[in-house]
Write a protein that holds these residues in place. Structure first.
Motif: not given
Length: 410
Positions: A19-26
């Motif tokens: 979840l955190m990884r996707s937030r940073f990538a977005e």
């Protein structure tokens, strides 16, 4: 800006990292491997044992060594339970508890701008809902894991998890079913229902794991529904009957034992005796002989005598376990057992772990050999690997896409 993530511990942490990884990538960050230099390192820590604490600290040290100018962030269960301890490490710039993981992107950007050391941790028992349930799935190779609940309402005397994860919060049933349907449409034929303590699903919303499974089993295209860890006292009669009679529920059950001594089980406040545990396992294996029943065992709980340990060894030998996860006892903050006297010496604990580990090897070998010649379903993992319905990993090439379920003979 480059960001790197390291995950320690359980699958709940894997969910959170995804979840955190996707937030940073977005938000435009480039996610890089931990071995590469990064501007931000996020270490998702574990505190279930003292070994988890140690591994978490080592990851924090390595991150700062890789780039002394990077922002090093400690989050996860260790950060939730012992924030000041982590904040005292000179390598750590920001501590974010589980209560604030959903705000981590904002907190990191504030820290990058202000460069002030900060601790952001709230009261975990005030968490009333499962945040961000439908935002991300965690995949192990081609098997999707759906997080359906978090937290635990039991306070076993050795366990820090309720203090790190809070009490039970369940995902809405309709959200779970929607996710299962989407996965089926994408061609996946196995789903894994996962949680901190799966058998407590629905306790906070007047539902149950049994009711959830009845709905999940209505979804067309899903051939195997695998369940994560459950507590034997939380398995209702109707749930037990369902898992032994419904073929689409994978015959793989992880039931934590922790000790084979009734005296130690009472000290642990597990809520069952060894014979109650035996009844459940033998009922499952009698009805579904192919079943893999795995378990956890703690060696060296405070006050565990030689007789208690012999009882555990003998009990584990008698039960048809497919595998064991063995842990040496370690004091955890806030737990009752950390205040118990009569601690077992480290050398004795080490020897008991060794003996249980040897028994684990025997159990795995016996389970594999007992399944030779058996027809089984298996999920295609890809790269010439399969995982059987009863949790045996095989090296075998099949001309079928990853994520599909095939029939094989072991």
């Amino acid at each position: 800006m480059k960001v790197s993530f390291v995950t320690l511990g359980c699958r709940m942490n894997q969910f959170d990292t995804d979840l955190m990884r996707s937030r940073f990538a977005e938000s435009g960050y480039e996610v890089v491997d931990f071995e590469e230099p990064a501007d931000v390192y996020v270490i998702n820590t574990c505190t279930v044992t003292s070994g988890g604490d140690r591994s978490s600290r080592q990851a924090l040290y390595r991150a700062k060594r890789r780039n002394p100018n990077a922002l090093v962030v400690a989050t996860g269960c260790y950060a939730q339970v012992k924030p000041e301890e982590l904040a005292s490490l000179e390598e750590v710039d920001l501590v974010v508890g589980n209560t604030h993981k959903d705000e981590i992107l904002k907190l990191v950007e504030e820290a990058l701008e202000n460069r002030d050391r900060k601790v952001v941790v709230g009261e975990i028992f005030r968490q009333k809902e499962l945040k961000n349930f439908d935002t991300v799935l965690y995949f192990e190779e081609s098997r999707p894991f759906i997080k359906v609940q978090e937290g635990c309402n039991k306070f076993c005397t050795f366990c820090v998890i309720p203090f790190a994860r809070g009490k039970v919060r369940s995902a809405p049933k309709e959200k779970v079913i929607e996710q299962v349907r989407l996965l089926a449409l994408q061609g996946f034929e196995e789903v894994v229902l996962s949680g901190t303590q799966l058998s407590q699903y629905g306790w906070d919303v007047g539902s149950s794991l049994y009711e959830l499974l009845l709905e999940v089993l209505k979804v067309e295209g899903i051939k195997l529904v695998r369940l994560s860890s459950m507590h034997v006292k939380e398995i209702s009669d109707e749930l037990l009957e369902l898992v032994v009679s419904e073929r689409r529920i994978a015959p793989h059950f992880h039931l934590s034992l922790q000790s084979g001594s009734d005296r130690v089980l009472k000290l642990m406040e597990r809520g069952y005796g060894r014979e109650e545990f035996r009844e459940v396992v033998e009922f499952i294996v009698k009805r579904r002989p192919e079943s893999a029943v795995g378990t956890d065992v703690i060696a060296g709980f405070p006050g565990e005598s030689e007789e208690d340990f012999r009882d555990t060894l003998k009990f584990v030998e008698e039960i048809p376990f497919a595998y064991l996860h063995v842990f040496p006892y370690s004091d955890r903050p806030f737990t009752k057992a950390s205040r118990f006297g009569n601690k077992v010496p480290e050398g004795v604990k080490k020897e008991r772990v060794k003996l249980l580990g040897e028994l684990d090897e025997i159990k795995r070998k016996e389970f594999y050999e007992g399944n030779m010649g058996r027809k089984l379903r298996a999920t295609v993992l890809g790269n010439g690997r399969l995982l059987t319905e009863n949790y045996i990993t095989l090296e075998r090439k099949v001309d079928v896409p990853a994520g599909k379920v095939v029939e094989i003979t072991l």
